[in-house]
Design a protein around this motif. Structure first.
Motif, mmCIF file in Angstrom:
data_model
loop_
_atom_site.group_PDB
_atom_site.id
_atom_site.type_symbol
_atom_site.label_atom_id
_atom_site.label_comp_id
_atom_site.label_asym_id
_atom_site.label_seq_id
_atom_site.Cartn_x
_atom_site.Cartn_y
_atom_site.Cartn_z
ATOM 1 N N LEU A 219 0.829 -1.205 0.000
ATOM 2 C CA LEU A 219 0.000 0.000 0.000
ATOM 3 C C LEU A 219 0.864 1.256 0.000
ATOM 4 O O LEU A 219 0.546 2.257 -0.664
ATOM 5 N N ALA A 220 1.966 1.208 0.750
ATOM 6 C CA ALA A 220 2.869 2.359 0.779
ATOM 7 C C ALA A 220 3.489 2.590 -0.596
ATOM 8 O O ALA A 220 3.635 3.735 -1.057
ATOM 9 N N LEU A 221 3.858 1.491 -1.275
ATOM 10 C CA LEU A 221 4.441 1.605 -2.616
ATOM 11 C C LEU A 221 3.425 2.182 -3.595
ATOM 12 O O LEU A 221 3.740 3.073 -4.398
ATOM 13 N N ILE A 222 2.190 1.687 -3.519
ATOM 14 C CA ILE A 222 1.133 2.192 -4.409
ATOM 15 C C ILE A 222 0.899 3.678 -4.156
ATOM 16 O O ILE A 222 0.708 4.469 -5.089
ATOM 17 N N ALA A 223 0.936 4.072 -2.889
ATOM 18 C CA ALA A 223 0.714 5.477 -2.552
ATOM 19 C C ALA A 223 1.815 6.356 -3.138
ATOM 20 O O ALA A 223 1.555 7.459 -3.646
ATOM 21 N N ARG A 224 3.075 5.868 -3.083
ATOM 22 C CA ARG A 224 4.178 6.653 -3.640
ATOM 23 C C ARG A 224 4.055 6.782 -5.152
ATOM 24 O O ARG A 224 4.287 7.847 -5.733
ATOM 25 N N ALA A 227 1.462 9.185 -6.074
ATOM 26 C CA ALA A 227 1.872 10.565 -5.809
ATOM 27 C C ALA A 227 2.957 11.037 -6.768
ATOM 28 O O ALA A 227 3.453 12.159 -6.653
ATOM 29 N N GLY A 228 3.352 10.139 -7.655
ATOM 30 C CA GLY A 228 4.362 10.517 -8.636
ATOM 31 C C GLY A 228 5.764 10.302 -8.143
ATOM 32 O O GLY A 228 6.726 10.811 -8.719
ATOM 33 N N GLY A 229 5.877 9.554 -7.028
ATOM 34 C CA GLY A 229 7.213 9.304 -6.491
ATOM 35 C C GLY A 229 7.832 8.107 -7.117
ATOM 36 O O GLY A 229 8.962 7.769 -6.897
#
Length: 229
Positions: A219-224, A227-229
Protein backbone atom coordinates in the motif's frame (compact mmCIF):
# COMPACT_ATOMS: atom_id res chain seq x y z
CA UNK A 1 -31.61 -42.06 40.60
CA UNK A 2 -29.49 -39.28 42.11
CA UNK A 3 -30.79 -35.73 41.93
CA UNK A 4 -29.08 -33.98 39.00
CA UNK A 5 -29.33 -30.19 39.46
CA UNK A 6 -28.87 -27.82 36.56
CA UNK A 7 -25.76 -25.65 36.24
CA UNK A 8 -27.62 -22.75 37.89
CA UNK A 9 -27.47 -24.48 41.28
CA UNK A 10 -23.74 -25.14 41.12
CA UNK A 11 -22.89 -21.70 39.77
CA UNK A 12 -24.91 -20.01 42.49
CA UNK A 13 -23.30 -22.14 45.21
CA UNK A 14 -19.86 -21.19 43.91
CA UNK A 15 -20.90 -17.53 43.86
CA UNK A 16 -22.00 -17.74 47.51
CA UNK A 17 -18.71 -19.32 48.53
CA UNK A 18 -16.63 -16.78 46.65
CA UNK A 19 -18.66 -13.92 48.14
CA UNK A 20 -17.79 -15.32 51.57
CA UNK A 21 -14.14 -15.61 50.58
CA UNK A 22 -14.19 -19.42 50.70
CA UNK A 23 -12.59 -21.72 48.17
CA UNK A 24 -15.21 -23.87 46.40
CA UNK A 25 -14.88 -27.61 46.94
CA UNK A 26 -16.91 -30.72 46.28
CA UNK A 27 -18.45 -30.77 49.76
CA UNK A 28 -19.22 -27.12 50.45
CA UNK A 29 -20.75 -26.72 46.98
CA UNK A 30 -22.91 -29.79 47.60
CA UNK A 31 -24.12 -28.46 50.96
CA UNK A 32 -25.27 -25.20 49.38
CA UNK A 33 -26.85 -26.96 46.40
CA UNK A 34 -28.83 -29.11 48.84
CA UNK A 35 -30.00 -25.97 50.65
CA UNK A 36 -30.90 -24.24 47.37
CA UNK A 37 -32.95 -27.22 46.26
CA UNK A 38 -34.67 -27.50 49.62
CA UNK A 39 -35.66 -23.83 49.46
CA UNK A 40 -36.61 -23.59 45.77
CA UNK A 41 -37.12 -27.11 44.43
CA UNK A 42 -35.29 -28.44 41.37
CA UNK A 43 -37.01 -26.61 38.52
CA UNK A 44 -34.55 -23.71 38.45
CA UNK A 45 -35.24 -20.03 38.96
CA UNK A 46 -33.40 -19.94 42.26
CA UNK A 47 -32.28 -16.36 41.58
CA UNK A 48 -35.71 -15.12 40.49
CA UNK A 49 -35.75 -12.73 43.45
CA UNK A 50 -31.97 -12.80 44.02
CA UNK A 51 -32.17 -14.77 47.24
CA UNK A 52 -30.85 -18.31 46.67
CA UNK A 53 -31.12 -19.47 50.30
CA UNK A 54 -34.27 -17.50 51.21
CA UNK A 55 -32.62 -15.30 53.83
CA UNK A 56 -34.48 -12.60 55.74
CA UNK A 57 -31.58 -10.14 56.00
CA UNK A 58 -32.74 -6.50 55.93
CA UNK A 59 -30.91 -3.90 53.90
CA UNK A 60 -28.86 -4.60 50.77
CA UNK A 61 -31.39 -2.67 48.72
CA UNK A 62 -34.31 -4.84 49.81
CA UNK A 63 -37.62 -3.01 50.11
CA UNK A 64 -40.08 -5.90 50.07
CA UNK A 65 -40.59 -9.51 51.10
CA UNK A 66 -42.34 -12.47 49.54
CA UNK A 67 -46.09 -12.60 50.20
CA UNK A 68 -46.89 -13.80 53.73
CA UNK A 69 -43.20 -14.32 54.44
CA UNK A 70 -40.17 -12.62 55.96
CA UNK A 71 -38.00 -13.82 53.05
CA UNK A 72 -36.55 -10.81 51.26
CA UNK A 73 -36.39 -9.83 47.62
CA UNK A 74 -33.11 -8.18 46.59
CA UNK A 75 -32.65 -5.86 43.61
CA UNK A 76 -29.54 -7.53 42.16
CA UNK A 77 -27.77 -10.90 42.42
CA UNK A 78 -24.83 -9.17 44.10
CA UNK A 79 -27.12 -7.73 46.78
CA UNK A 80 -28.62 -11.15 47.41
CA UNK A 81 -25.22 -12.81 47.67
CA UNK A 82 -24.01 -10.19 50.14
CA UNK A 83 -27.19 -10.58 52.18
CA UNK A 84 -26.62 -14.34 52.25
CA UNK A 85 -23.08 -13.81 53.51
CA UNK A 86 -24.32 -11.37 56.15
CA UNK A 87 -26.81 -13.97 57.39
CA UNK A 88 -24.14 -16.68 57.54
CA UNK A 89 -21.93 -14.34 59.57
CA UNK A 90 -24.58 -12.99 61.95
CA UNK A 91 -23.32 -15.14 64.83
CA UNK A 92 -25.96 -17.86 64.79
CA UNK A 93 -24.16 -20.24 62.42
CA UNK A 94 -20.51 -20.68 63.49
CA UNK A 95 -20.41 -24.43 62.76
CA UNK A 96 -22.14 -24.08 59.39
CA UNK A 97 -19.80 -21.24 58.49
CA UNK A 98 -16.74 -23.25 59.54
CA UNK A 99 -17.91 -26.28 57.58
CA UNK A 100 -18.32 -24.20 54.44
CA UNK A 101 -14.97 -22.49 54.95
CA UNK A 102 -13.21 -25.84 55.45
CA UNK A 103 -15.11 -27.71 52.71
CA UNK A 104 -16.20 -30.15 55.43
CA UNK A 105 -19.70 -31.59 55.11
CA UNK A 106 -19.09 -33.79 58.15
CA UNK A 107 -18.84 -30.66 60.26
CA UNK A 108 -21.95 -29.16 58.69
CA UNK A 109 -23.93 -32.32 59.47
CA UNK A 110 -22.55 -32.82 62.96
CA UNK A 111 -25.14 -32.52 65.76
CA UNK A 112 -24.15 -28.88 66.30
CA UNK A 113 -24.26 -28.19 62.57
CA UNK A 114 -27.69 -29.77 62.18
CA UNK A 115 -28.96 -27.71 65.09
CA UNK A 116 -27.81 -24.56 63.29
CA UNK A 117 -29.47 -25.71 60.08
CA UNK A 118 -32.68 -26.16 62.05
CA UNK A 119 -32.41 -22.51 63.06
CA UNK A 120 -31.75 -21.55 59.45
CA UNK A 121 -34.81 -23.38 58.19
CA UNK A 122 -37.03 -22.59 61.16
CA UNK A 123 -37.84 -26.28 61.49
CA UNK A 124 -36.50 -28.95 63.84
CA UNK A 125 -36.22 -31.37 60.89
CA UNK A 126 -34.45 -29.03 58.48
CA UNK A 127 -30.92 -30.22 59.27
CA UNK A 128 -31.87 -33.87 58.73
CA UNK A 129 -33.68 -32.95 55.51
CA UNK A 130 -30.64 -31.13 54.13
CA UNK A 131 -28.42 -34.09 55.03
CA UNK A 132 -30.80 -36.43 53.19
CA UNK A 133 -30.85 -34.23 50.09
CA UNK A 134 -27.05 -33.95 50.23
CA UNK A 135 -26.82 -37.76 50.16
CA UNK A 136 -29.23 -37.99 47.20
CA UNK A 137 -27.38 -35.53 44.97
CA UNK A 138 -25.12 -36.56 42.12
CA UNK A 139 -21.43 -35.80 42.59
CA UNK A 140 -20.50 -32.19 41.97
CA UNK A 141 -18.93 -31.86 38.50
CA UNK A 142 -15.22 -31.25 38.98
CA UNK A 143 -15.24 -28.22 36.71
CA UNK A 144 -16.89 -26.21 39.49
CA UNK A 145 -14.05 -26.62 41.97
CA UNK A 146 -10.91 -27.68 40.10
CA UNK A 147 -10.15 -24.24 38.71
CA UNK A 148 -6.68 -23.00 39.70
CA UNK A 149 -6.72 -19.71 41.59
CA UNK A 150 -5.68 -16.84 39.33
CA UNK A 151 -3.83 -15.21 42.22
CA UNK A 152 -1.52 -18.22 42.40
CA UNK A 153 -0.83 -18.49 38.69
CA UNK A 154 -1.04 -14.95 37.45
CA UNK A 155 -2.47 -14.12 34.02
CA UNK A 156 -1.22 -16.13 31.03
CA UNK A 157 1.74 -14.06 29.76
CA UNK A 158 2.68 -13.45 26.16
CA UNK A 159 5.70 -14.91 24.43
CA UNK A 160 6.90 -18.49 24.08
CA UNK A 161 9.27 -18.49 27.06
CA UNK A 162 6.81 -16.79 29.39
CA UNK A 163 4.00 -19.09 28.25
CA UNK A 164 6.13 -22.13 29.00
CA UNK A 165 6.76 -20.81 32.50
CA UNK A 166 3.05 -20.19 33.04
CA UNK A 167 2.13 -23.70 31.90
CA UNK A 168 4.81 -25.09 34.22
CA UNK A 169 3.29 -23.22 37.15
CA UNK A 170 -0.11 -24.60 36.20
CA UNK A 171 1.27 -28.14 36.12
CA UNK A 172 2.89 -27.58 39.52
CA UNK A 173 -0.41 -26.39 40.95
CA UNK A 174 -2.15 -29.48 39.59
CA UNK A 175 0.43 -31.79 41.13
CA UNK A 176 0.16 -30.08 44.52
CA UNK A 177 -3.63 -29.80 44.61
CA UNK A 178 -4.86 -32.91 42.86
CA UNK A 179 -2.19 -35.46 43.81
CA UNK A 180 -2.37 -37.48 40.59
CA UNK A 181 -6.06 -38.28 40.95
CA UNK A 182 -8.31 -39.22 38.06
CA UNK A 183 -9.53 -35.63 38.07
CA UNK A 184 -5.94 -34.46 37.69
CA UNK A 185 -5.42 -36.77 34.72
CA UNK A 186 -8.58 -35.51 33.05
CA UNK A 187 -7.55 -31.92 33.72
CA UNK A 188 -4.09 -32.61 32.31
CA UNK A 189 -5.56 -34.00 29.09
CA UNK A 190 -7.81 -30.96 28.79
CA UNK A 191 -4.90 -28.59 29.34
CA UNK A 192 -2.76 -30.36 26.75
CA UNK A 193 -5.56 -29.93 24.22
CA UNK A 194 -5.97 -26.30 25.23
CA UNK A 195 -2.26 -25.64 24.89
CA UNK A 196 -2.27 -27.14 21.40
CA UNK A 197 -5.14 -24.85 20.42
CA UNK A 198 -3.34 -21.83 21.86
CA UNK A 199 -0.21 -22.70 19.89
CA UNK A 200 -2.24 -23.04 16.69
CA UNK A 201 -3.87 -19.67 17.31
CA UNK A 202 -0.45 -18.14 17.96
CA UNK A 203 0.79 -19.47 14.64
CA UNK A 204 -2.26 -18.09 12.85
CA UNK A 205 -1.76 -14.70 14.47
CA UNK A 206 1.86 -14.60 13.33
CA UNK A 207 0.80 -15.47 9.77
CA UNK A 208 -1.76 -12.66 9.84
CA UNK A 209 0.81 -10.22 11.17
CA UNK A 210 3.23 -11.13 8.36
CA UNK A 211 0.49 -10.79 5.75
CA UNK A 212 -0.51 -7.43 7.21
CA UNK A 213 3.09 -6.20 7.12
CA UNK A 214 3.43 -7.24 3.47
CA UNK A 215 0.14 -5.55 2.60
CA UNK A 216 1.22 -2.38 4.39
CA UNK A 217 4.41 -2.25 2.30
CA UNK A 218 2.47 -2.71 -0.93
CA UNK A 219 0.00 0.00 0.00
CA UNK A 220 2.87 2.36 0.78
CA UNK A 221 4.44 1.60 -2.62
CA UNK A 222 1.13 2.19 -4.41
CA UNK A 223 0.71 5.48 -2.55
CA UNK A 224 4.18 6.65 -3.64
CA UNK A 225 3.51 5.70 -7.27
CA UNK A 226 0.16 7.47 -7.20
CA UNK A 227 1.87 10.56 -5.81
CA UNK A 228 4.36 10.52 -8.64
CA UNK A 229 7.21 9.30 -6.49
Amino acid sequence: MPIAPSAEYYETAVAILRTCGFRPGAENIQVLVAMEGQEHGWDGGIMSYNNPLDVEEPGFGSTETLPDSAVRKYPTPEDGLKATEATLRDGRYPVLLAGLAQNNAGLVFSPAGRAELNVWGGDSRYGDEIAAVFADLQAVPATYYLTPPVSALGPPPAGNTASALWWARLEAWMQAELHGSADAQAMHALLVTLQEQVQKLGSQVRDLEEANAALTKRLALIARVAAGG
